[in-house]
Each structure stands twice: as structure tokens, then as C-alpha cells.
Write a protein that holds these residues in place. Structure first.
Motif, PDB file in Angstrom:
ATOM      1  N   ILE A 164      69.152  14.879  37.087  1.00 34.73           N
ATOM      2  CA  ILE A 164      69.828  15.704  38.168  1.00 34.73           C
ATOM      3  C   ILE A 164      69.115  16.040  39.411  1.00 34.73           C
ATOM      4  N   GLY A 165      67.638  16.151  39.219  1.00 36.91           N
ATOM      5  CA  GLY A 165      66.776  16.151  40.439  1.00 36.91           C
ATOM      6  C   GLY A 165      66.934  15.133  41.143  1.00 36.91           C
ATOM      7  N   ALA A 166      66.895  14.133  40.661  1.00 37.85           N
ATOM      8  CA  ALA A 166      67.277  12.464  41.357  1.00 37.85           C
ATOM      9  C   ALA A 166      68.508  12.358  42.058  1.00 37.85           C
ATOM     10  N   PHE A 181      81.690  21.928  47.560  1.00 38.24           N
ATOM     11  CA  PHE A 181      82.293  21.570  46.256  1.00 38.24           C
ATOM     12  C   PHE A 181      80.817  21.141  45.442  1.00 38.24           C
ATOM     13  N   LEU A 182      80.135  20.025  45.983  1.00 39.01           N
ATOM     14  CA  LEU A 182      78.973  19.559  45.323  1.00 39.01           C
ATOM     15  C   LEU A 182      77.921  20.511  45.249  1.00 39.01           C
ATOM     16  N   GLN A 183      77.623  21.446  46.234  1.00 44.46           N
ATOM     17  CA  GLN A 183      76.724  22.589  45.995  1.00 44.46           C
ATOM     18  C   GLN A 183      76.960  23.327  44.720  1.00 44.46           C
ATOM     19  N   LYS A 184      78.061  23.489  44.265  1.00 44.31           N
ATOM     20  CA  LYS A 184      78.414  24.287  43.098  1.00 44.31           C
ATOM     21  C   LYS A 184      78.251  23.376  42.114  1.00 44.31           C
ATOM     22  N   CYS A 185      78.532  22.118  42.085  1.00 43.32           N
ATOM     23  CA  CYS A 185      78.361  21.256  41.014  1.00 43.32           C
ATOM     24  C   CYS A 185      76.808  21.182  40.569  1.00 43.32           C
ATOM     25  N   LEU A 186      75.766  21.288  41.662  1.00 43.22           N
ATOM     26  CA  LEU A 186      74.456  21.048  41.547  1.00 43.22           C
ATOM     27  C   LEU A 186      74.267  22.438  40.897  1.00 43.22           C
ATOM     28  N   ILE A 187      74.685  23.551  41.491  1.00 45.96           N
ATOM     29  CA  ILE A 187      74.224  25.029  40.594  1.00 45.96           C
ATOM     30  C   ILE A 187      74.677  24.761  39.354  1.00 45.96           C
ATOM     31  N   ASP A 188      75.802  24.297  38.699  1.00 38.50           N
ATOM     32  CA  ASP A 188      76.266  24.288  37.505  1.00 38.50           C
ATOM     33  C   ASP A 188      75.511  23.129  36.697  1.00 38.50           C
ATOM     34  N   ALA A 189      75.074  22.110  37.287  1.00 37.32           N
ATOM     35  CA  ALA A 189      74.151  21.090  36.479  1.00 37.32           C
ATOM     36  C   ALA A 189      72.718  21.618  36.165  1.00 37.32           C
TER      37      ALA A 189
END
Length: 713
Positions: A164-166, A181-189
Motif C-alpha cells: 500500500i505504501g509503495a 477519489f484516489l485519496q479516499k481509496c488510500l484512506i480506506d486501504a
């Protein structure tokens, strides 16, 4: 738990596929401007048909459209290929999607994203992550925010925080991280993988923190078992001015079920009522489940009665009804349970195996075995849990013979109903054999355990040791213990109890010392109860007192009332009733009925009326309606010839009209029950003659000295 799902990741590019301008004005048959003389373009018609198949989830129609595409010769078009791939992906046909993906002459980022989505929908997150790695090796295709979102979901599913970090670094490097949208996916992950600090930092940097972003963090905390932390984020969400939605409340209610704080549950109930979220069936079921799973049965029933009898179409799920019935069983609320039974019949919940199993368990717990069996016999479909419920239920209410008959019936029906006894079935059946001391049936179950591969389970092995011990087969119990690859404290306790119940106190003491030297497993309170009981049965007073004295100092186990009762029993059986009474007066805890009962029982043998009357006085306070101590006191009076006092005690017991005790023995595979002074048995004359012979034989051998310490373990 989130409002966005992976199947929507590919939709911005694959579902809304751009159509050339020359084809964009083509309409379907439903358009009011349609003219029958106007010919439709096959390309646009195929795209629209595939979209309809995807929306309706019709793989059969989609396959027909695929055949039509092949017939028209337009399968090489990238828009058609991506639409077919998206259709197979959304319909759950992973194999067809994979074959199509391999045959595509040209693949865009949409193609790769759709294939990743197909793997994710099929539950193969690892394959999705590998596919994303293959895409990174390409020169002509670069991941966009949607393919990266799919990769993040795959990484979160397999729990790879480094991956996830990579991916986060990749998004920063190629300037994709600014996409909301991608920011929310990062938060979720990050939240799903337990990296709450990283999720919180991204959340604080988010320009518009909406309910989706907050719900991702809250759901991630609940998923990882951090219920209190999820409630902290929930409170901060309120401070941010964001009101929860149904998905948020589902996560919060699950957190409350784990925390089990009544005060917090009341606050969350206020949010549910204030926001009108109780109109959602999922929230309503979670609300009732929160109370019932946390042990607040009354509150759960109040929530159920408040929201489910309004005739507005809101009904609970079968699982929620099963939880409510289970609560009735725990609190033995038979009338409420019967009312729920009527409710589930009226509203069409039955037949439902989950609900019926809970109802069977409830009826057994409240003592209505007949109703339980009627429900069990009328079930259209039974699973192994149904059988386990009735078998274990009969064992717990003292009907082990009926439990074993049901076990035999299950084994006979195995061929027809394809239901095999499992771990729980075997445990309950072994317990029934232990209660009846039936070693032949126990050996049969032992053979089944060996044949089915369940013998390696430590709980099964402990149950086998207990069964053989209660059947008097100590050698078999020792063999099971010796063959165990892994032993827990229950294994040692079962072995010590086996020695104690069969009068082998020296072996029990040696087992305690072996346990001490084994390392990794420490003796507990049950261990010392078994050792002290073994010493009491064998009359080994000095060793028993030494073990009791070393409990706290040497082993770190603080004596409980049960241990004190064992010492009173130890001294009483040795005829030292005065010392036993002095011991009770100096106890560090308040003596309970078991302690005074042990002293009174010892007085029956010793014939000490004074101590017996003092013990009976204490028992009259602790158990004013008890009959056991009255019978014991009557026996003491009879021992010393005070027949009038004995008759008075017997009369007090008879006035209570309680069911008398009974014993049982199995003869020729049939259980025979009898009571004291039984005159109904057809062979009573022979039975009493043999009993008299045994009494005389024991009297003749009473002078023989038996050294308990000569037993070789």
C-alpha cells in the motif's frame, strides 16, 4: 461497508465508453424520434446491448451478444472488447473474462482495470495485485487513478501494508494523489490494514471530508478490532459536522457490540433515532443484535417490540430472530421465547434452519424437551447443528441415554442425509458416555474419532481421558494422555481427575509434580481441586494438607471456597471432624453450603451430633429450602438412636414433595433406572440378594489393611 465498491472503479472508463460523433445520435427502439426506416449501426447497438446485460447481470444474454459480435466481426474493436470484459467481470464469469483478456489484440488501461476488478470480485486479491505489477512493466500503458484504486483494494485485502505504501508513492510520483477519489481509496486501504496514523493524516489533508472518508476509517478500526478507537473517530466526525449514514452506523453498532458499554449504546441509539436510521432494515437488525449479543436481553427485546410491530413493512432478519431466541434461552424466558416462536410463524420465517435451531435450544433450556423434539422432527431440513443442539441439550439436562440414542440415529442417517457427526457432536456424545460410565459405547465413538481424523484435537482427547476414567479404565486414559502430541492444562486436569476418581491418590500427586516439571503449562485451581479430592478419597491426609499449604506460595494459586471444602472433606473422611470444624472457623473466605455440607456428611460417619447440629444450623441459613442437609441430619440422628428427631427431619423432607433421586445401569444395551427401596423391578429379589452378599463381603474385608502408597504408577 463502504459506499464505493471495486466494481465501480472501472465504470468511469468501461461503462461510459465514448462513442464516435457519427454514432452518438443513434437511439434505441424506445426513443420517440425513432423511425423504422432508419437503420441502426451494429457497433452502437452492440455497445448498448452489452451495457444492458452488464446492468441486469445477465451473463447468458451477454454470451449471446458476444456471439453476435463475433459474427459481425467487430470483436477487435477496443470499445467492444472492454465492454465484453466489463460484462463478464460484473457477471462473475472470471474464466470467460480471463480468456477474453488474453485474446485481446490491444489492451488499454481500462482493459487492465476491468480484469483486476474481475479478480477482486472473485475474491482473488493476490491475482489482482500481480496483474497490476504486470501492467507496470508495460511501456504503452500507464495506470490511472481507477486502476491504482483497484490495486490498493487488492493490497488491503491481502493485508500488505508495504505494498500500500509503495502504491501511495507511485501515486505521488505520477501526480495522481491529488484526485479526491484516489485519496479516499488510500484512506480506506490504510485503515483496513491497520495503519490508522497514515489514514488519519490523509484524512486531515483531505479538502472535503465527507461521510465516505470518515466511514472508511471507522470501518477499518472495527475490522481490526479497535472498537474504542472507531468511536473516537465517530465523535470527531460529529465535530466535523458530518452526520453518519447507514454504513457508518453499521460499523459503529458493531463496535458497540464489542465494547459492551450500556452508556455508549444508549448514545448511539440516540443517533439512530435522531437521524431516522432505524428505517433501514440493516441498521435495525444491527441495533437489536448489538443489545442481544452484549447480554442486554431486555433492551434488545424493547428495540424489537418498538420497531417491528408498526406494520410498516420493517422486519428483522432470520439471524436477528435467532439471536433473540438465544437470549430467551440464556435468561430462561420461556414465555417470551414462545411469543417469538409465534411471531416467526406468523411472518413466514419458517422453515429456516437457523431460527429452528435456536428455538430447539431454547425449548431444551427451559425444560420443554417434548416441544424441542416435535420441532426437531418436523424440520424440513436439518444440518449438523440441529443434531448437535438436541444431543448436547439432552446431555446438559441429565438425559445422556437419549443423547446417545440420537447420536446413533445420526450415524444411521449419515448415508441418506449426508450429515456426519462433527467435533461438537463427538464431544457431547463422549460426555454422555462419561455420565453413564459406558465404556463400550465410548470405545465405538473412539473408533469413529480415529477413523475421521478428529483424534488430533486436544479437546477430543481430553474428553476421551475423562470418559475412560469415569468408566474405570484408567489404563486407557493413561494411553490417550501418553499419545497426545500437545497437552493443555485441561489434559493434565483430566488425568489427575482420572486418578482421583479411581482411588489412585499417589498417581495424582505424581502427576502434579510431573506437570510442574513439564514447563509451559501451570497448574490452576481445577488441578488442585482434583488432587485434593483424590487425597480425600484415598485418606491421604498429610499429603493433602501439604498440597493445600503450597498452593499460593509455590504455585501462585489462591485457594477458593471449593479448595477449602476439599480440605474439610479430607479431614472429615479421616474422622477428624473437630479439626475440620476449627478449620472452617479460621477460613479466609466465608464458608458456603458445600463446606458445611462436607462437614455434616462427615458427621454422619463419625456420629458427632453436636458438630452436625451446628453445621445444620449454618445450612438452614444458607439453604432454608434445602433437603440434602435435612436428610444428612436425619441420618446423624438415626446413627445415635434419636429416632424421633430423625423422623421429624424425614417428615420435613417428605412435605416438600420433591422428585426423588434415581440411579441407572445399562443391561444388554438398555438403560435401567431404579430408586432406593424400589419394588417395581421384576428381578428385585435377586438384586437385593446380591447387594446383601456384597455388603457382607465388604464387612469381612474391612479389617484388611490397604496401603495406598503401594500403588505403582
Amino acid at each position: 461497508m463502504h459506499s464505493f465498491q471495486i466494481h465501480s472503479i472501472a465504470s468511469p472508463s468501461s461503462a461510459n465508453i465514448p462513442i464516435p460523433k457519427s454514432q452518438s445520435k443513434i437511439t434505441g427502439d424506445s426513443s420517440p424520434h425513432y423511425s423504422p426506416r432508419r437503420r441502426e449501426d451494429p457497433f452502437s447497438d452492440a455497445l448498448l446491448s452489452l451495457r444492458r446485460c452488464t446492468a441486469t447481470g445477465s451473463p447468458k444474454s451477454g454470451s449471446c451478444q458476444h456471439a453476435r459480435v463475433l459474427k459481425l466481426g467487430i470483436e477487435t474493436d477496443i470499445y467492444i472488447g472492454n465492454s465484453l470484459l466489463n460484462m463478464y467481470s460484473k457477471c462473475g464469469h472470471l474464466k470467460d473474462a480471463h480468456n477474453l483478456f488474453d485474446q485481446m489484440p490491444h489492451r488499454t488501461v481500462v482493459s487492465w482495470t476491468s480484469m483486476m476488478s474481475a479478480y477482486l470480485l472473485a475474491g482473488d486479491a493476490a491475482a489482482a495485485a500481480v496483474l497490476f505489477g504486470r501492467m507496470l512493466d508495460l511501456d504503452d500503458v500507464r495506470p490511472n487513478e481507477y486502476s491504482l484504486a483497484a490495486a490498493l483494494q487488492a493490497s488491503a485485502s491481502i493485508g500488505d501494508a508495504d505494498l500500500i505504501g509503495a502504491f501511495h508513492c507511485y501515486a505521488v510520483k505520477f501526480e495522481l494523489v491529488s484526485d479526491e477519489f484516489l485519496q479516499k481509496c488510500l484512506i480506506d486501504a490504510y485503515a483496513k490494514s491497520g495503519m490508522f496514523e497514515a489514514a488519519e493524516k490523509l484524512l486531515q489533508k483531505l479538502s472535503s471530508r465527507d461521510v465516505v472518508a470518515w466511514t472508511s476509517v471507522i470501518s477499518g478500526c472495527v475490522r481490526r478490532g479497535y472498537g474504542e478507537r472507531s468511536l473516537e473517530f465517530f465523535c470527531r466526525m460529529q465535530e466535523d459536522g458530518i452526520f453518519p449514514n447507514e454504513v457508518t452506523m453499521l460499523a459503529v453498532l458493531q463496535a458497540c457490540s464489542e465494547i459492551r458499554s450500556r452508556k455508549i449504546m444508549l448514545l448511539i441509539l440516540g443517533f439512530v433515532l435522531k437521524g431516522g436510521l432505524c428505517k433501514c432494515d440493516l441498521v435495525l437488525n444491527s441495533l437489536i443484535g448489538m443489545y442481544s449479543k452484549s447480554g442486554y436481553f431486555v433492551e434488545g427485546m424493547l428495540a424489537f417490540s418498538s420497531f417491528c410491530f408498526t406494520n410498516d413493512g420493517r422486519y428483522t432478519s432470520p439471524e436477528t430472530m435467532a439471536n433473540l431466541v438465544h437470549g430467551c434461552a440464556i435468561f430462561e424466558s420461556g414465555e417470551i421465547g414462545k411469543g417469538i416462536h409465534g411471531y416467526v410463524i406468523k411472518h413466514g420465517f419458517l422453515p429456516c434452519v437457523v431460527v429452528e435451531n435456536s428455538l430447539i435450544n431454547m425449548y431444551v433450556k427451559i425444560g420443554e424437551e417434548y416441544s424441542a423434539m416435535v420441532l426437531f422432527r418436523t424440520m424440513l431440513k436439518r444440518d449438523v447443528i440441529s443434531w448437535n443442539t438436541v444431543i448436547s441439550g439432552f446431555v446438559k439436562i441429565g438425559r445422556p441415554g437419549d443423547a446417545l440414542r440420537l447420536f446413533a440415529e445420526l450415524c444411521r442417517k449419515n448415508c441418506n442425509e449426508k450429515i456426519s457427526p462433527d467435533f461438537a457432536t463427538v464431544l457431547a456424545s463422549l460426555e454422555a458416555c462419561s455420565e453413564l460410565a459406558l465404556s463400550p459405547q465410548g470405545r465405538v465413538i473412539h473408533g469413529y474419532v480415529v477413523r475421521t481424523g478428529l483424534l488430533g484435537d486436544v479437546f477430543i482427547q481430553n474428553a476421551l481421558i475423562d470418559m475412560y476414567a469415569k468408566s474405570g479404565k484408567v489404563d486407557s486414559a493413561e494411553s490417550i494422555f501418553a499419545e497426545m502430541g500437545k497437552r493443555d492444562i485441561g489434559s493434565w486436569n483430566s488425568l489427575v481427575a482420572a486418578y482421583g476418581s479411581n482411588g489412585r491418590a499417589t498417581c495424582a500427586l505424581k502427576a502434579l509434580f510431573r506437570l510442574e516439571r513439564s514447563g509451559g503449562v501451570e497448574p490452576d485451581g481445577v488441578t488442585f481441586v482434583n488432587v485434593l479430592t483424590a487425597c480425600a478419597h484415598a485418606g491421604v491426609v498429610r499429603e493433602g494438607l501439604a498440597v493445600f499449604g503450597s498452593m499460593e506460595g509455590r504455585y501462585g494459586v489462591k485457594p477458593s471456597v471449593e479448595h477449602y471444602g476439599c480440605i474439610v472433606n479430607l479431614l472429615g473422611r479421616a474422622g477428624r471432624v473437630e479439626e475440620a470444624e476449627r478449620f472452617i472457623r479460621t477460613m479466609a473466605v466465608n464458608p458456603g453450603p458445600d463446606v458445611w455440607g462436607a462437614l455434616l456428611g462427615a458427621c454422619v460417619v463419625a456420629g458427632d451430633v453436636g458438630i452436625a447440629e451446628r453445621a445444620a444450623k449454618e445450612l438452614a441459613i444458607l439453604e432454608p429450602d434445602g433437603s440434602a442437609w435435612r436428610v444428612a441430619m436425619a441420618n446423624v440422628y438415626a446413627r445415635v438412636g434419636r429416632w424421633a428427631a430423625a423422623a421429624e427431619m424425614r417428615a420435613a423432607v417428605a412435605a416438600e414433595k420433591k422428585e426423588g433421586g434415581w440411579s441407572s445401569v445399562e443391561v444388554g444395551g438398555k438403560e435401567m433406572r431404579f430408586v432406593a427401596g424400589d419394588t417395581k423391578c421384576t428381578e428385585r429379589v435377586d438384586a437385593y440378594e446380591i447387594l446383601s452378599f456384597l455388603k457382607n463381603h465388604m464387612k469381612d474385608g474391612s479389617s484388611i489393611y490397604y496401603d495406598h502408597f503401594s500403588i505403582c504408577c
